[in-house]
Scaffold this active site. Structure first.
Site, PDB file in Angstrom:
ATOM      1  N   ASP A 199       6.062 -11.415   9.915  1.00 36.67           N
ATOM      2  CA  ASP A 199       5.379 -11.249   8.631  1.00 36.67           C
ATOM      3  C   ASP A 199       4.375 -12.391   8.459  1.00 36.67           C
ATOM      4  OD1 ASP A 199       4.771 -10.313   6.124  1.00 36.67           O
ATOM      5  OD2 ASP A 199       6.560 -11.117   5.148  1.00 36.67           O
ATOM      6  N   GLU A 200       3.299 -12.163   7.702  1.00 36.20           N
ATOM      7  CA  GLU A 200       2.293 -13.200   7.396  1.00 36.20           C
ATOM      8  C   GLU A 200       1.798 -13.890   8.677  1.00 36.20           C
ATOM      9  OE1 GLU A 200       1.243 -13.178   4.492  1.00 36.20           O
ATOM     10  OE2 GLU A 200       2.806 -13.002   2.978  1.00 36.20           O
ATOM     11  N   LYS A 233       2.962  -4.039   2.752  1.00 30.29           N
ATOM     12  CA  LYS A 233       3.334  -4.546   4.081  1.00 30.29           C
ATOM     13  C   LYS A 233       4.834  -4.808   4.199  1.00 30.29           C
ATOM     14  CE  LYS A 233       2.472  -9.484   3.352  1.00 30.29           C
ATOM     15  NZ  LYS A 233       3.877  -9.857   3.352  1.00 30.29           N
ATOM     16  N   THR A 234       5.460  -5.299   3.122  1.00 28.39           N
ATOM     17  CA  THR A 234       6.910  -5.554   3.166  1.00 28.39           C
ATOM     18  C   THR A 234       7.661  -4.243   3.368  1.00 28.39           C
ATOM     19  OG1 THR A 234       6.603  -7.434   1.675  1.00 28.39           O
ATOM     20  CG2 THR A 234       8.846  -6.616   1.939  1.00 28.39           C
ATOM     21  N   GLN A 269      -6.046 -13.529   3.469  1.00 37.19           N
ATOM     22  CA  GLN A 269      -5.057 -14.341   2.744  1.00 37.19           C
ATOM     23  C   GLN A 269      -4.579 -15.528   3.583  1.00 37.19           C
ATOM     24  OE1 GLN A 269      -2.258 -12.097   0.072  1.00 37.19           O
ATOM     25  NE2 GLN A 269      -2.965 -10.345   1.252  1.00 37.19           N
TER      26      GLN A 269
END
Length: 726
Positions: free
Chosen positions: A218-219, A32-33, A249
């Site tokens: 992100d996240e 994902k990064t 997560q």
């Protein structure tokens, strides 16, 4: 755009999509990064100006790593990106616009310790003596309410009939009032105040809405209500937003993270497109299959199946231990065995646990076995007392309204300004509508303060004024070195010459070094910038994977990291999953997601350990293994009988007890306080959960010996300890 060839088809499709809102569900280890960094590079190549892109992360470490990767792809253009954590980005906006919401741009940022101190002051000032209203519980409650965007007046309206809740509403209201008076914000305000700012000024709202023409998050599963609200306020008509997350997560509900945001996004943006990244690049097939078998037990999830082209790998090793000492001993032997067999180094291993208290037994054995280790997530450097004391000086030099910081340093180092003097000065300040800092100038008017102490206060004020005058003339490093030298802090610690004072000396020296480094790296940036940076740094931001040592950390801290071999310790009921008795937020589904995160940190091999008995709260507790072990697909696990560890401990419960502690004499137990008899389970604000093993004395001299989790034994005066009996 040759670099796009580095992406797999699913990743490339996600990167190249530019037709409106986009959600990327990215499984553990699916890159994902890489997708986020390549997408930013792609946007810039497609004509988006880097200064008009807003990329939000959850750690400074993640932001810095992404920025470096983007630099490799597109060069120096990456330097003007608006990229950072939610808190750092919105703190930057608030610095520019503070005057519009009755703040000065040099506002202080309070961490949890500062907030706790402020709550304690308010409880004292309000003369509230209610056992259930401890400073820590009230601070947690205020933070919870702010995370859910519930302000004091709204909270009061919905809790009219509860005496306790009304008291919390009173404290909460005063807390917010004092933050404004002190020109300070806490972490939660850094998200709430921008919403207030945008709502109060259409001009400023439109200014930032126009500025950021593409948002990347992100996240996303870790966002709370306020963060999601801010995103919605900044999205333009084109709907240019890309959120990346993984429901499996989502492990931060205790700090306000709202998994519902993932599902609400799909309702709020019906024209969004969903992308799934399901190819895992991190783990073996066996580890992935084991993790998948666990997470499939959760009902509330986005459907996906991870797969990998990596090797089949070894089964997850299930290790039964006799107790926590045996667990630590077996881990050390497994590490030595793996190092010999695979020719790898200490840095290839991580030991993950559910609670920080579990590290104590591990540390003892690792020191004995001479295995180097580093603990991530203990007391963070900038929260150590001596470091916070020096920083409090810098805060007052920057912001004279910051009363909490001024109170912290009023008598540090000791200058004879005691509690009585401070109380009288505060009363004078209140009566004449002055700040405490202004009152120091008029201390000679304050009744009942001795002339000698008045001179001490005046001398302290002269010292502060001197450095306030030097603030813009010296670099942050030079200013602090001169201040610390004049205060004699290092000299004081050196002369004390105890192990504790030497550690404090080293910590202050390290702080001075970091200040000098900051000044050099940031071209003599102002003091306020340094104070903001350190307020928002987390322990994980300083994690270095280059040191050759075994890493110890909680599973929460480990998210986003990876190691070849991972040990998950303490997999027993009431520890992992954590019992609801000890944590109201410990839902089994979230605990299961946490177990999934732990397993998916491993690249090549995972060990899952559970103990037959464990010393907890001052007694031997016989443990049953975690339900999560039983949920693992049997085809993915292998039972290890501990052949490599010491032989099973066949001692009696009494013998194990004596191995840890001397005999406790209960004969002096005083009957005046029956609720605190030996055996009672208690909660303490600072030390956490514990068990009473002895109670002696009577009335005001009543003392209890309490064994807290992690074999931490304390003798407490009950008059002051404020123990809560569970």
């Amino acid at each position: 755009m040759q670099y796009l060839k580095d992406l797999n088809p699913a990743q490339r499709e996600a990167v190249e999509y530019l037709d409106g809102p986009q959600m990327i569900v990215a499984g553990a280890g699916s890159g994902k990064t890489k997708v986020l960094t390549y997408k930013i590079a792609y946007l810039i190549k497609k004509g988006f100006e880097p200064e008009n892109l807003l990329s939000l992360t959850f750690t400074n470490k993640a932001a810095n790593e992404m920025k470096e990767r983007i630099k490799d792809l597109i060069g120096k253009k990456a330097e003007v990106l608006w990229m950072g954590t939610f808190h750092s980005i919105f703190a930057k906006i608030l610095r520019h616009e503070a005057r519009h919401i009755n703040y000065e741009s040099n506002f202080s940022i309070y961490d949890t310790i500062d907030s706790l101190s402020l709550v304690q002051s308010i409880i004292t000032d309000f003369n509230i003596e209610i056992e259930a209203l401890t400073p820590n519980s009230v601070r947690h409650r205020i933070s919870f309410l702010k995370n859910h965007m519930i302000m004091p007046d709204e909270f009061r309206k919905t809790h009219k009939n509860s005496f306790l809740e009304e008291k919390i509403a009173d404290i909460y209201k005063e807390y917010q009032k004092r933050l404004v008076e002190y020109n300070a914000m806490d972490f939660d305000d850094l998200l709430l105040k921008p919403i207030e700012l945008f709502n109060s000024s259409t001009y400023i709202h439109n200014k930032y809405k126009k500025k950021f023409n593409y948002l990347l998050v992100d996240e996303f599963q870790d966002t709370n209500k306020a963060q999601y609200e801010l995103l919605k306020m900044l999205i333009g008509r084109e709907g240019n937003i890309s959120v990346v997350g993984d429901d499996a997560q989502s492990i931060y509900s205790w700090r306000g993270a709202n998994l519902a945001n993932l599902f609400d996004f799909q309702k709020d943006f019906p024209k969004h497109k969903l992308f799934r990244l399901e190819q895992n690049y991190r783990s073996t097939k066996m580890i992935l299959k084991a993790a998948d078998s666990i997470i499939k037990n959760n009902k509330n999830q986005v459907e996906k199946t991870l797969w990998t082209e990596n090797a089949e790998g070894e089964p997850v090793q299930i290790v039964k231990c006799s107790d926590e000492k045996d667990e630590a001993s077996q881990i050390s032997k497994f590490i030595k065995h793996e190092m010999t067999k695979k020719k790898i180094s200490f840095s290839h291993f991580a030991i993950l646990y559910r609670t920080n208290a579990q590290s104590r037994a591990l540390e003892d054995i690792f020191r004995r076995e001479k295995i180097p280790y580093t603990i991530i997530g203990g007391t963070e450097f900038y929260k150590r007392k001596e470091v916070k004391d020096v920083i409090a000086y810098l805060r007052v030099i920057s912001n004279q309204q910051d009363e909490e910081s001024l109170l912290r340093i009023m008598n540090f180092p000791q200058r004879g300004i005691g509690t009585t003097t401070i109380t009288r000065m505060l009363a004078f300040a209140d009566k004449h509508s002055l700040t405490l800092f202004e009152t120091m100038t008029r201390v000679f008017e304050v009744i009942d303060i001795k002339e000698r102490i008045q001179k001490n206060v005046k001398g302290f004020k002269v010292l502060l004024d001197k450095y306030i005058g030097l603030k813009d003339k010296l670099s942050v490093g030079e200013l602090t070195r001169a201040l610390v030298d004049e205060l004699g802090i290092l000299r004081m610690f050196k002369e004390e010459n105890t192990p504790d004072s030497i550690t404090r000396y080293e910590n202050v020296s390290e702080l001075l070094g970091s200040l000098t480094e900051f000044s050099i790296q940031n071209n003599n940036a102002p003091l306020e910038e340094f104070l903001q940076d350190i307020s928002l740094v987390s322990d994980i931001d300083n994690y270095e994977d280059k040191k050759n040592c075994v890493t110890f950390m909680t599973i929460h801290s480990a998210k986003g990291l990876e190691w070849p071999i991972v040990f998950v310790s303490g997999c027993e009921e009431e520890i992992f999953p954590l019992s609801n008795k000890f944590s109201t937020d410990a839902s089994v589904e979230e605990e299961r997601r946490l177990f999934y995160v732990a397993l998916t940190r491993a690249q090549q091999k995972a060990y899952v350990l559970h103990a037959r008995s464990r010393y907890r709260f001052g007694e031997v507790a016989y443990q049953s293994r975690s339900r999560f072990i039983d949920e693992l697909d049997p085809a993915t696990v292998k039972d290890v009988n501990g052949n490599m560890g010491r032989k099973s401990n066949r001692k009696t419960k009494k013998e194990i007890y004596y191995e840890y502690f001397e005999k406790v004499d209960y004969e002096d137990f005083n009957q005046d306080n029956k609720s605190l008899r030996p055996g009672a389970r208690v909660m303490h604000d600072k030390f956490g959960l514990g068990k009473v093993t002895d109670v002696v004395g009577s009335g005001d001299t009543l003392k209890a010996t309490v064994h807290f989790e992690g074999n931490n034994v304390k003798q407490l005066m009950l008059k002051f300890a404020k123990l809560k009996v569970l």
